[in-house]
Design an enzyme around this catalytic site. Structure first.
Site, short mmCIF file in Angstrom:
data_model
loop_
_atom_site.label_atom_id
_atom_site.label_comp_id
_atom_site.label_asym_id
_atom_site.label_seq_id
_atom_site.Cartn_x
_atom_site.Cartn_y
_atom_site.Cartn_z
N LYS A 16 0.85 -1.18 0.00
CA LYS A 16 0.00 0.00 0.00
C LYS A 16 0.89 1.23 0.00
O LYS A 16 1.96 1.25 0.63
CB LYS A 16 -0.90 0.04 1.23
CG LYS A 16 -1.90 -1.12 1.31
CD LYS A 16 -2.98 -1.01 0.25
CE LYS A 16 -4.02 -2.10 0.42
NZ LYS A 16 -5.07 -2.03 -0.62
N GLU A 198 4.68 8.33 2.27
CA GLU A 198 4.89 7.88 0.90
C GLU A 198 6.30 7.34 0.70
O GLU A 198 7.24 7.75 1.38
CB GLU A 198 4.65 9.03 -0.07
CG GLU A 198 3.20 9.46 -0.19
CD GLU A 198 3.02 10.54 -1.23
OE1 GLU A 198 2.16 10.39 -2.10
OE2 GLU A 198 3.76 11.55 -1.16
N ASN A 199 6.41 6.39 -0.24
CA ASN A 199 7.70 5.85 -0.68
C ASN A 199 8.48 5.18 0.45
O ASN A 199 9.70 5.10 0.41
CB ASN A 199 8.55 6.96 -1.32
CG ASN A 199 7.84 7.62 -2.48
OD1 ASN A 199 7.25 6.94 -3.33
ND2 ASN A 199 7.86 8.95 -2.51
N ARG A 200 7.75 4.72 1.46
CA ARG A 200 8.33 4.04 2.61
C ARG A 200 9.27 4.94 3.42
O ARG A 200 10.08 4.45 4.22
CB ARG A 200 9.07 2.75 2.18
CG ARG A 200 8.15 1.67 1.59
CD ARG A 200 7.11 1.25 2.61
NE ARG A 200 6.28 0.15 2.16
CZ ARG A 200 5.07 0.30 1.61
NH1 ARG A 200 4.58 1.51 1.40
NH2 ARG A 200 4.36 -0.75 1.26
N LEU A 201 9.14 6.25 3.25
CA LEU A 201 9.95 7.20 4.02
C LEU A 201 9.13 7.65 5.22
O LEU A 201 8.72 8.80 5.34
CB LEU A 201 10.38 8.38 3.14
CG LEU A 201 11.27 8.00 1.95
CD1 LEU A 201 11.59 9.22 1.11
CD2 LEU A 201 12.56 7.33 2.45
#
Length: 222
Positions: A16, A198-201
């Site tokens: 996700k 977002e973007n696993r950050l």
């Protein structure tokens, strides 16, 4: 080895994209318990969670062998986070040998987690008894019927024990507090607040207890 054709999902592609607002140091409360109270209120009212007070309790025995299970948080304040269990259960036996424990609140619908690391100590019997009296009658009987974590032959063993207790203590009659049952209070040493981005950050802000009992906050790389 599992045959890839036998797996109905492509696990590598299951993900996700988190788009929740971030978490900054300036937004944090003075103590981790105050911050937890803020997030817990949101989880309980707007989070769409089935049991917002469900937490994963991870323990380790004297040899370092770990185990985890889901338990319900029943109270929290500046002294710590409280849950109840059978003192003969695996988790309680672990804590008797090694009091260090981790609590994880997996609030997935909100893209949030809270991770508490600390030391567990048994609650007093008066506190345990006061909570036990608030439990539904059936749950009070269940605390007697189950030798938690012990191996049993069949489900009938539990059902039979419960039926005998129900006959001995019918609805409306006071059930004594089991001597082998009670609470643990986890005094936090670190508390991490994890907000998906977002973007696993992701944002990860962790309170760390100082020697004088105050708290410092550090940001962790995602």
């Amino acid at each position: 080895m599992t045959d890839r054709d036998d797996v109905p999902f492509d696990l590598a592609s299951m993900r996700k994209q988190y788009r929740a607002e971030g978490l900054s140091e300036t937004e944090l409360a003075a103590t981790p318990v105050e911050q937890f109270a803020r997030w817990f209120k949101q989880a309980a009212t707007d989070g769409g969670l089935f049991e917002p007070n469900a937490m994963i309790v991870s323990t380790a025995d004297a040899e370092g062998r770990t185990s985890s299970r889901t338990v319900l948080l029943k109270h929290f304040d500046e002294q710590g986070f409280v849950f109840y269990t059978n003192y003969d259960s695996r988790k309680a036996r672990d804590l008797a040998e090694n009091p260090y424990v981790s609590l994880l609140f997996p609030w997935h619908p909100m893209a949030r987690q809270v991770i508490v690391s600390g030391v567990a100590r048994r609650t007093g019997r008066d506190e345990t008894a006061a909570y036990f009296r608030t439990r539904p009658h059936g749950s009070q009987l269940g605390a007697w019927a189950s030798a938690q974590s012990a191996v049993i032959s069949t489900r009938a063993d539990i059902d039979g024990a419960y039926a005998e207790l129900a006959a001995r203590y019918p609805e409306g009659e006071q059930v004594p507090v089991p001597p082998h049952w009670g609470g643990f209070r986890v005094a936090p040493q670190t508390v991490e607040f994890w907000q998906g981005r977002e973007n696993r950050l992701h944002d990860r802000l962790r309170y760390v207890e100082r020697a004088d009992g105050s708290w410092r906050v550090e940001r962790l790389s995602p």
